[in-house]
Design a protein around this motif. Structure first.
Motif, PDB file in Angstrom:
ATOM      1  N   LEU A 138       0.856  -1.180   0.000  1.00 48.37           N
ATOM      2  CA  LEU A 138       0.000   0.000   0.000  1.00 48.37           C
ATOM      3  C   LEU A 138       0.895   1.234   0.000  1.00 48.37           C
ATOM      4  CD1 LEU A 138      -2.967   1.004   0.111  1.00 48.37           C
ATOM      5  CD2 LEU A 138      -2.599   1.345   2.563  1.00 48.37           C
ATOM      6  N   THR A 139       0.830   1.998  -1.068  1.00 49.31           N
ATOM      7  CA  THR A 139       1.574   3.248  -1.210  1.00 49.31           C
ATOM      8  C   THR A 139       0.585   4.321  -1.652  1.00 49.31           C
ATOM      9  OG1 THR A 139       2.075   2.836  -3.542  1.00 49.31           O
ATOM     10  CG2 THR A 139       3.644   1.969  -1.916  1.00 49.31           C
ATOM     11  N   LEU A 154      -5.873  -4.360   9.389  1.00 49.03           N
ATOM     12  CA  LEU A 154      -4.416  -4.515   9.389  1.00 49.03           C
ATOM     13  C   LEU A 154      -4.037  -5.379  10.583  1.00 49.03           C
ATOM     14  CD1 LEU A 154      -5.005  -1.087   9.043  1.00 49.03           C
ATOM     15  CD2 LEU A 154      -2.658  -1.283   8.282  1.00 49.03           C
ATOM     16  N   SER A 155      -3.769  -6.628  10.336  1.00 50.13           N
ATOM     17  CA  SER A 155      -3.401  -7.542  11.415  1.00 50.13           C
ATOM     18  C   SER A 155      -1.935  -7.922  11.303  1.00 50.13           C
ATOM     19  CB  SER A 155      -4.272  -8.803  11.377  1.00 50.13           C
ATOM     20  OG  SER A 155      -3.928  -9.671  12.425  1.00 50.13           O
ATOM     21  N   GLU A 156      -1.173  -7.627  12.364  1.00 53.51           N
ATOM     22  CA  GLU A 156       0.265  -7.927  12.408  1.00 53.51           C
ATOM     23  C   GLU A 156       0.996  -7.279  11.232  1.00 53.51           C
ATOM     24  OE1 GLU A 156       1.240  -9.304  15.050  1.00 53.51           O
ATOM     25  OE2 GLU A 156      -0.503 -10.358  15.825  1.00 53.51           O
ATOM     26  N   VAL A 157       0.681  -6.022  10.998  1.00 56.13           N
ATOM     27  CA  VAL A 157       1.272  -5.268   9.892  1.00 56.13           C
ATOM     28  C   VAL A 157       2.025  -4.042  10.397  1.00 56.13           C
ATOM     29  CG1 VAL A 157       0.744  -3.825   7.867  1.00 56.13           C
ATOM     30  CG2 VAL A 157      -0.391  -6.030   8.156  1.00 56.13           C
ATOM     31  N   ILE A 158       1.383  -3.272  11.281  1.00 55.05           N
ATOM     32  CA  ILE A 158       1.891  -1.946  11.605  1.00 55.05           C
ATOM     33  C   ILE A 158       3.248  -1.994  12.308  1.00 55.05           C
ATOM     34  CG2 ILE A 158       0.764  -1.671  13.870  1.00 55.05           C
ATOM     35  CD1 ILE A 158      -0.018   1.199  12.795  1.00 55.05           C
ATOM     36  N   GLY A 166       2.089   7.524   8.542  1.00 56.72           N
ATOM     37  CA  GLY A 166       1.849   7.699   7.113  1.00 56.72           C
ATOM     38  C   GLY A 166       0.917   6.626   6.564  1.00 56.72           C
ATOM     39  N   LEU A 167       1.101   5.389   7.044  1.00 53.00           N
ATOM     40  CA  LEU A 167       0.227   4.291   6.611  1.00 53.00           C
ATOM     41  C   LEU A 167      -1.210   4.537   7.062  1.00 53.00           C
ATOM     42  CD1 LEU A 167      -0.253   1.429   5.447  1.00 53.00           C
ATOM     43  CD2 LEU A 167       0.317   0.543   7.712  1.00 53.00           C
ATOM     44  N   LEU A 168      -1.387   4.947   8.304  1.00 50.27           N
ATOM     45  CA  LEU A 168      -2.739   5.176   8.821  1.00 50.27           C
ATOM     46  C   LEU A 168      -3.426   6.336   8.108  1.00 50.27           C
ATOM     47  CD1 LEU A 168      -2.251   4.615  12.654  1.00 50.27           C
ATOM     48  CD2 LEU A 168      -3.215   3.042  10.971  1.00 50.27           C
ATOM     49  N   CYS A 169      -2.668   7.348   7.729  1.00 46.14           N
ATOM     50  CA  CYS A 169      -3.259   8.459   6.972  1.00 46.14           C
ATOM     51  C   CYS A 169      -3.686   8.000   5.577  1.00 46.14           C
ATOM     52  CB  CYS A 169      -2.265   9.615   6.875  1.00 46.14           C
ATOM     53  SG  CYS A 169      -2.013  10.472   8.458  1.00 46.14           S
ATOM     54  N   LEU A 170      -2.905   7.093   4.979  1.00 51.27           N
ATOM     55  CA  LEU A 170      -3.308   6.508   3.694  1.00 51.27           C
ATOM     56  C   LEU A 170      -4.594   5.700   3.851  1.00 51.27           C
ATOM     57  CD1 LEU A 170      -0.194   5.061   1.783  1.00 51.27           C
ATOM     58  CD2 LEU A 170      -1.756   6.866   1.062  1.00 51.27           C
ATOM     59  N   SER A 228      -4.164  10.173  13.921  1.00 54.68           N
ATOM     60  CA  SER A 228      -4.258   9.939  12.474  1.00 54.68           C
ATOM     61  C   SER A 228      -5.684  10.113  11.955  1.00 54.68           C
ATOM     62  CB  SER A 228      -3.748   8.531  12.140  1.00 54.68           C
ATOM     63  OG  SER A 228      -2.425   8.348  12.608  1.00 54.68           O
ATOM     64  N   GLY A 229      -6.576  10.605  12.802  1.00 48.84           N
ATOM     65  CA  GLY A 229      -7.926  10.923  12.346  1.00 48.84           C
ATOM     66  C   GLY A 229      -8.976   9.865  12.615  1.00 48.84           C
TER      67      GLY A 229
END
Length: 304
Positions: A138-139, A154-158, A166-170, A228-229
């Motif tokens: 995911l970009t 998102l399981s066992e990713v973050i 940045g990922l959570l904002c995406l 992150s909102g």
């Protein structure tokens, strides 16, 4: 390793050192992470080709063996999604979808599903299950191509990501208004781990750079989601598997004993549910979360 300019701004108390990396309680980020921080390009080849081959060679096999129990876990998550959303909101994206069984469970419940998974081996397995999988990361570029979703999982990713915020904002950008996020991450530097170090002489086996970059607890993960909102709607723990270590079953680096302890954990949860005690199951893990105890953090948030 890592972009020196980017990680030099991170400051905090040194907690541990492993394989040339330091774990700091970062004042800049509000959570614990390693420095230097690996770059996206440094991580890319690991997760495309090596992770399910070298790091977790039995992951797919074990997942299939445990599928009855995993479906209990997945059912709990979909129950919450369906409670919080109307019937017309049934589009879910699973980031780091792995072998695909979480999405398969959702598809069987009538959800429209999509997975994004960088591992060639895991993506291939998911496609063999008849799932819609994009073999990628995911970009910003891929996020624009995926469309909008009602739930992102998102399981066992973050813990593996060099830029969690940045990922959570995406993720927020691809969620429909009022959409949900579910994040599952290891609960590291937790009270039981502290006892194991202080009273039993254990080394911090959970520190695993460069694969595990970030080390969250209940407070830091919830705070990151809020910043992150997202509004937190629910927080639960998972079974405190570390309790076996406290009772003398040292499964660290012992695959056979580790499976035995995991099997006991599965039977505990499956038997509670078979007996119609699902409400106790839920309350137990909610109370453990309040005490900051449990091997994993499960946080649900709503886009605001």
């Amino acid at each position: 390793m890592g972009d020196t300019k980017s990680w030099k701004k991170h400051k905090g108390c040194l907690l541990d050192s492993e394989k040339g990396f330091d774990v700091i309680d970062c004042l800049t980020c509000g959570f614990k992470h390693i420095i230097p921080i690996p770059t996206f390009n440094e991580l890319k080849s690991v997760y495309r080709h090596q992770y399910y081959t070298l790091e977790k060679p039995l992951y797919l096999e074990r997942h299939r063996e445990d599928l009855d129990w995993w479906n209990l876990v997945y059912s709990e998550r979909y129950d919450i999604f369906e409670k919080e959303l109307s019937l017309k909101h049934r589009m879910i994206l699973d980031i780091g979808s792995g072998p695909g069984f979480f999405l398969l469970h959702g598809k069987q419940r009538g959800w429209e599903t999509l997975g994004i998974e960088p591992s060639k081996k895991a993506a291939m397995h998911s496609k063999e299950l008849g799932l819609n999988i994009r073999e990628d990361f995911l970009t910003k570029k891929t996020a624009k191509q995926l469309g909008k979703f009602d739930v992102v999982h998102l399981s066992e990713v973050i813990e593996h990501i060099s830029d969690p915020k940045g990922l959570l904002c995406l993720v927020r950008s691809i969620l429909n208004p009022g959409g949900l996020i579910c994040v599952v991450a290891p609960n590291d530097y937790n009270p039981f781990q502290y006892v194991l170090r202080k009273a039993c002489g254990f080394k911090p086996w959970w520190v695993a750079p460069p694969h595990h970059i970030n080390y969250f607890d209940f407070d830091s993960l919830s705070k990151l989601l809020k910043n992150s909102g997202f509004k937190i709607i629910s927080c639960e723990a998972t079974f405190p598997i570390d309790i076996f270590l406290l009772m003398g079953d040292n499964y660290v680096n012992n695959e056979v004993l580790g499976r035995q302890c995991h099997t006991k954990r599965k039977q505990f949860e499956l038997n509670l549910c078979k007996a119609g005690m699902k409400s106790i199951y839920k309350k137990l893990y909610q109370r453990l979360a309040e005490m900051k105890i449990g091997r994993e953090i499960v946080v649900y948030g709503r886009k605001v």
